[in-house]
Motif scaffolding. Sequence first.
Motif, PDB file in Angstrom:
ATOM      1  N   GLY A  23       0.509  -1.014  -0.228  1.00 39.28           N
ATOM      2  CA  GLY A  23      -0.105  -0.034  -0.092  1.00 39.28           C
ATOM      3  C   GLY A  23       0.621   1.487   0.219  1.00 39.28           C
ATOM      4  O   GLY A  23       1.903   0.944   0.257  1.00 39.28           O
ATOM      5  N   ILE A  24      -0.014   2.008  -0.447  1.00 42.88           N
ATOM      6  CA  ILE A  24       1.078   3.392  -0.693  1.00 42.88           C
ATOM      7  C   ILE A  24       0.483   4.319   0.071  1.00 42.88           C
ATOM      8  O   ILE A  24      -0.674   4.542  -1.503  1.00 42.88           O
ATOM      9  CB  ILE A  24       1.775   4.026  -1.927  1.00 42.88           C
ATOM     10  N   THR A  25       0.862   5.369   0.653  1.00 44.25           N
ATOM     11  CA  THR A  25      -0.719   6.427   1.151  1.00 44.25           C
ATOM     12  C   THR A  25      -0.354   7.365  -0.028  1.00 44.25           C
ATOM     13  O   THR A  25       0.538   8.002  -0.497  1.00 44.25           O
ATOM     14  CB  THR A  25      -0.121   7.159   2.602  1.00 44.25           C
ATOM     15  N   SER A  26      -1.814   8.666   0.247  1.00 48.81           N
ATOM     16  CA  SER A  26      -1.144   9.638  -0.760  1.00 48.81           C
ATOM     17  C   SER A  26       0.212  10.562  -0.433  1.00 48.81           C
ATOM     18  O   SER A  26       1.046  11.232  -1.508  1.00 48.81           O
ATOM     19  CB  SER A  26      -2.044  10.912  -0.309  1.00 48.81           C
ATOM     20  N   ALA A  27       0.675  10.816   0.631  1.00 46.87           N
ATOM     21  CA  ALA A  27       2.102  10.822   0.926  1.00 46.87           C
ATOM     22  C   ALA A  27       3.265  10.174   0.196  1.00 46.87           C
ATOM     23  O   ALA A  27       4.626  11.008   0.670  1.00 46.87           O
ATOM     24  CB  ALA A  27       2.653  11.504   2.501  1.00 46.87           C
ATOM     25  N   GLY A  28       3.025   9.545   0.669  1.00 47.10           N
ATOM     26  CA  GLY A  28       4.018   8.395  -0.185  1.00 47.10           C
ATOM     27  C   GLY A  28       4.558   7.556   0.751  1.00 47.10           C
ATOM     28  O   GLY A  28       5.827   6.691   0.491  1.00 47.10           O
TER      29      GLY A  28
END
Length: 114
Positions: free
Chosen positions: A49-54
């Motif tokens: 998984g990767i968040t919007s912030a990276g």
Amino acid sequence: VQLVESGGGLVQPGGSLRLSCAVSGSFFSIFAMGWYRQAPGKERELVAGITSAGSTDYADSVKGRFTISRDNAKKTVYLQMNSLKPEDTAIYYCNTYRGRPWSWGQGTQVTVSS
């Protein structure tokens, strides 16, 4: 929102593949995204998984071998898979991560076999 996965194929053990997931719709950049896989006879599981912030997160089984990334301008999320093993064989899907999932795409088949 439509999700279109691509990049799968047949690869020998130890090989590499790069999966792509193109996401239609607006506001892609604000969503955390994930890659999931489903092997025959098994439940779908989160791979990375990767968040919007990276910030990234990985299943223990792929840590050190897989890398998730995203290109917000292209509205695409990637999964670089190295040192592939036969147990990585599955259909790979992308979708939101930690949030309510969108409708699932068709996935892309990854087969690791000699």
